[in-house]
Motif scaffolding. Structure first.
Motif, PDB file in Angstrom:
ATOM      1  N   PHE A 169     -45.557  -3.765 -24.928  1.00 48.68           N
ATOM      2  CA  PHE A 169     -45.664  -5.186 -24.611  1.00 48.68           C
ATOM      3  C   PHE A 169     -46.666  -5.428 -23.471  1.00 48.68           C
ATOM      4  O   PHE A 169     -46.765  -6.536 -22.945  1.00 48.68           O
ATOM      5  N   ASP A 170     -47.391  -4.394 -23.059  1.00 48.97           N
ATOM      6  CA  ASP A 170     -48.368  -4.463 -21.965  1.00 48.97           C
ATOM      7  C   ASP A 170     -47.742  -4.895 -20.646  1.00 48.97           C
ATOM      8  O   ASP A 170     -48.332  -5.647 -19.863  1.00 48.97           O
ATOM      9  N   ILE A 171     -46.527  -4.411 -20.406  1.00 49.19           N
ATOM     10  CA  ILE A 171     -45.845  -4.673 -19.146  1.00 49.19           C
ATOM     11  C   ILE A 171     -45.972  -3.438 -18.274  1.00 49.19           C
ATOM     12  O   ILE A 171     -45.723  -2.313 -18.730  1.00 49.19           O
ATOM     13  N   ASP A 228     -43.114 -15.945 -18.988  1.00 45.13           N
ATOM     14  CA  ASP A 228     -44.475 -15.440 -19.231  1.00 45.13           C
ATOM     15  C   ASP A 228     -44.775 -15.573 -20.724  1.00 45.13           C
ATOM     16  O   ASP A 228     -44.306 -14.772 -21.538  1.00 45.13           O
ATOM     17  N   LYS A 229     -45.550 -16.596 -21.078  1.00 41.28           N
ATOM     18  CA  LYS A 229     -45.806 -16.894 -22.484  1.00 41.28           C
ATOM     19  C   LYS A 229     -46.500 -15.747 -23.207  1.00 41.28           C
ATOM     20  O   LYS A 229     -46.244 -15.504 -24.386  1.00 41.28           O
ATOM     21  N   CYS A 230     -47.354 -15.024 -22.548  1.00 43.12           N
ATOM     22  CA  CYS A 230     -48.051 -13.903 -23.175  1.00 43.12           C
ATOM     23  C   CYS A 230     -47.049 -12.841 -23.647  1.00 43.12           C
ATOM     24  O   CYS A 230     -47.125 -12.351 -24.771  1.00 43.12           O
ATOM     25  N   ASP A 269     -44.911 -14.234 -26.555  1.00 42.25           N
ATOM     26  CA  ASP A 269     -45.614 -14.175 -27.835  1.00 42.25           C
ATOM     27  C   ASP A 269     -45.559 -12.765 -28.433  1.00 42.25           C
ATOM     28  O   ASP A 269     -45.410 -12.603 -29.651  1.00 42.25           O
ATOM     29  N   LYS A 270     -45.656 -11.744 -27.596  1.00 45.19           N
ATOM     30  CA  LYS A 270     -45.573 -10.359 -28.075  1.00 45.19           C
ATOM     31  C   LYS A 270     -44.171 -10.030 -28.589  1.00 45.19           C
ATOM     32  O   LYS A 270     -44.017  -9.301 -29.570  1.00 45.19           O
ATOM     33  N   ILE A 271     -43.166 -10.588 -27.950  1.00 47.60           N
ATOM     34  CA  ILE A 271     -41.787 -10.376 -28.409  1.00 47.60           C
ATOM     35  C   ILE A 271     -41.584 -11.054 -29.765  1.00 47.60           C
ATOM     36  O   ILE A 271     -40.968 -10.472 -30.668  1.00 47.60           O
TER      37      ILE A 271
END
Length: 163
Positions: free
Chosen positions: A27-29, A134-136, A139-141
């Motif tokens: 998820f780029d976290i 965090d909308k980004c 959206d990935k979820i």
């Protein structure tokens, strides 16, 4: 950018906790991983827990086996949400000791608890907590869950003989 701490009681917990690390990276976290033993390094536990929010973390995932005090002790000292991962260890009672140690927290000290060895779900839950603001990430979820749905639909087609 949000950052998640993944801590565990010993290196033997890493094979289970790797699922949380992998899902968060997917998820780029940003993820920081450390060994923080509630029983063998209490000073490190105290320092980490008291300062996690000051060090830029948004969520803490804490995994432990056996008596599994790490998630609850972190939650007792940190204002951040803590997700506990009970780990079935070599010295555990089929993992039930870990599950109950994490699950049965007293009022006022919540620990969100996932299934035994359920680090993947801990990673997803941490991402969902972050995604609430965090909308980004959100959206990935959404895309991830659509992928799960597509796998089930494809599986149903193969079971039913439809292509």
């Amino acid at each position: 950018m949000s950052k998640v701490a993944v801590v565990m009681g010993s290196t033997s917990d890493l094979p289970v906790m790797q699922d949380a690390i992998d899902i968060l990276k997917g998820f780029d976290i940003e993820v920081d991983v450390d060994i923080v033993s509630a029983h063998r390094t209490p000073e490190k536990l105290y320092d980490f827990s008291k300062n996690a929010h000051l060090n830029g973390y948004t969520v803490i995932i804490a995994g432990a086996g056996g008596a599994a005090h790490l998630p609850g002790m972190v939650a007792s000292m940190s204002p951040l949400p803590v997700i506990g991962v009970p780990v079935k260890s070599s010295n555990s009672i089929d993992g039930w000791d870990s599950v109950l140690s994490i699950l049965q927290m007293p009022g006022g000290v919540p620990v969100a608890t996932v299934a035994l060895n359920g680090a993947k779900n801990a990673g997803i839950l941490a991402a969902q907590i972050i995604g609430a603001s965090d909308k980004c990430v959100l959206d990935k979820i959404i895309l991830y869950k659509e992928g799960l749905k597509a796998k089930v639909i494809e599986g149903a087609k193969s079971v039913n003989g439809k292509k």
